[in-house]
Design a protein around this motif. Structure first.
Motif, PDB file in Angstrom:
ATOM      1  N   PRO A 191     -43.394   8.034  -0.916  1.00  0.00           N
ATOM      2  CA  PRO A 191     -44.293   8.398  -2.029  1.00  0.00           C
ATOM      3  C   PRO A 191     -43.583   8.281  -3.369  1.00  0.00           C
ATOM      4  CG  PRO A 191     -43.592  10.355  -0.801  1.00  0.00           C
ATOM      5  CD  PRO A 191     -43.133   9.168  -0.008  1.00  0.00           C
ATOM      6  N   THR A 212     -44.589  10.013  -6.071  1.00  0.00           N
ATOM      7  CA  THR A 212     -44.828  11.206  -6.876  1.00  0.00           C
ATOM      8  C   THR A 212     -43.518  11.943  -7.156  1.00  0.00           C
ATOM      9  OG1 THR A 212     -45.244  12.478  -4.862  1.00  0.00           O
ATOM     10  CG2 THR A 212     -47.157  11.483  -5.959  1.00  0.00           C
ATOM     11  N   HIS A 213     -43.524  12.725  -8.224  1.00  0.00           N
ATOM     12  CA  HIS A 213     -42.335  13.484  -8.621  1.00  0.00           C
ATOM     13  C   HIS A 213     -42.507  14.980  -8.404  1.00  0.00           C
ATOM     14  CE1 HIS A 213     -40.637   9.836 -10.233  1.00  0.00           C
ATOM     15  NE2 HIS A 213     -41.719   9.638 -10.961  1.00  0.00           N
ATOM     16  N   THR A 214     -43.642  15.367  -7.828  1.00  0.00           N
ATOM     17  CA  THR A 214     -43.872  16.764  -7.447  1.00  0.00           C
ATOM     18  C   THR A 214     -44.558  16.766  -6.088  1.00  0.00           C
ATOM     19  OG1 THR A 214     -46.029  16.828  -8.545  1.00  0.00           O
ATOM     20  CG2 THR A 214     -44.114  17.526  -9.836  1.00  0.00           C
ATOM     21  N   ALA A 215     -44.554  17.912  -5.421  1.00  0.00           N
ATOM     22  CA  ALA A 215     -45.223  18.041  -4.131  1.00  0.00           C
ATOM     23  C   ALA A 215     -45.768  19.449  -4.001  1.00  0.00           C
ATOM     24  CB  ALA A 215     -44.256  17.735  -2.986  1.00  0.00           C
ATOM     25  N   ASP A 226     -44.844  15.983   1.220  1.00  0.00           N
ATOM     26  CA  ASP A 226     -45.696  14.795   1.126  1.00  0.00           C
ATOM     27  C   ASP A 226     -45.942  14.165   2.492  1.00  0.00           C
ATOM     28  OD1 ASP A 226     -46.560  14.623  -1.492  1.00  0.00           O
ATOM     29  OD2 ASP A 226     -44.785  13.549  -2.180  1.00  0.00           O
TER      30      ASP A 226
END
Length: 236
Positions: A209, A211-214, A157
């Protein structure tokens, strides 16, 4: 229900054996769950509201978190309220106000040791521990079962992280797990700069960030302390 009550009572005895500041000023919340035979899930909660703030005594300089700690031998007793015939004590552990500065350093350096161990353990972890905290277990810069320690770098990220990766099999599939710390924050802790690390982490707390994925990874978790855990499947 009687079993839950006994569990809460036993847990209370453990919690109340540790005091920070004057007796009875540390808040705590205990939770016990029960699955009755004919009813829904029941949650029992036991709360003791209070407030203890760790801060130096008036007139003392700011806490220097970069100081190396030495083991202390404190009496295992809690000072209770004063009575007419003197002060009463009970078995337990207590950090009294005159030790708040020392205890603040203990907590900050224990956090630093945890983060350094998360990135791969070894000598950078040992520098933050006393002998009683297990310093000897981290004096050698390696880990059992792996030949690579803190030699993994990944950009996730848009953030550069330094840490260690582990490859293992899960249900016949090869999986890579990377644990690390944002590079700038890692550099501070690697060189023993706890105050600089905490200032940097505090300044960045709103920029991580959510978010829980990249890209290129599966599940990713970036915490407010700058640490990351990322997992992905590897091709055979």
């Amino acid at each position: 229900m009687s079993q839950v009550h006994r569990q809460l009572a036993a847990a209370t005895a453990h919690v109340e054996s540790v005091h920070i500041g004057p007796h009875g000023t540390v808040p705590f919340l205990l939770v016990g769950t029960e699955i009755p035979a004919k009813e829904s899930l029941a949650i029992h909660m036991l709360e003791a509201p209070a407030e203890t703030v760790l801060h130096p005594s008036p007139g003392e300089p700011p806490v220097d978190l970069n100081l190396r700690l030495e083991d202390r031998n404190e009496l295992a007793e809690v000072h209770l309220a004063r009575e007419r015939n003197g002060e009463r004590t009970a078995p337990g552990f207590q950090v009294r106000p005159e030790s708040f500065t020392w205890f603040s350093i203990v907590l900050a350096r224990a956090e630093a040791a945890t983060l350094m161990a998360f990135t791969g353990g070894g000598k950078p972890t040992a520098q933050y521990l006393t002998n009683e905290q297990g310093k000897r277990h981290f004096r050698h810069d390696n880990q059992a079962g792996t030949g690579s320690v803190r030699d993994a770098r990944h950009r996730i990220d848009g953030i550069d992280f330094v840490g260690t990766d582990h490859v293992f099999r899960l249900n016949g599939k090869r999986v890579e797990a990377f644990s690390g710390l944002a590079e700038d924050l890692y550099t501070h802790l690697h060189h023993g700069r706890v105050s600089d690390y905490r200032a940097g982490a505090h300044a960045l707390r709103a920029q991580w960030p959510a978010t829980h994925t990249a890209k290129g990874w599966g599940p990713v978790s970036i915490r407010p302390d700058g640490s990351v855990m990322a997992i992905r499947l590897l091709r055979h």
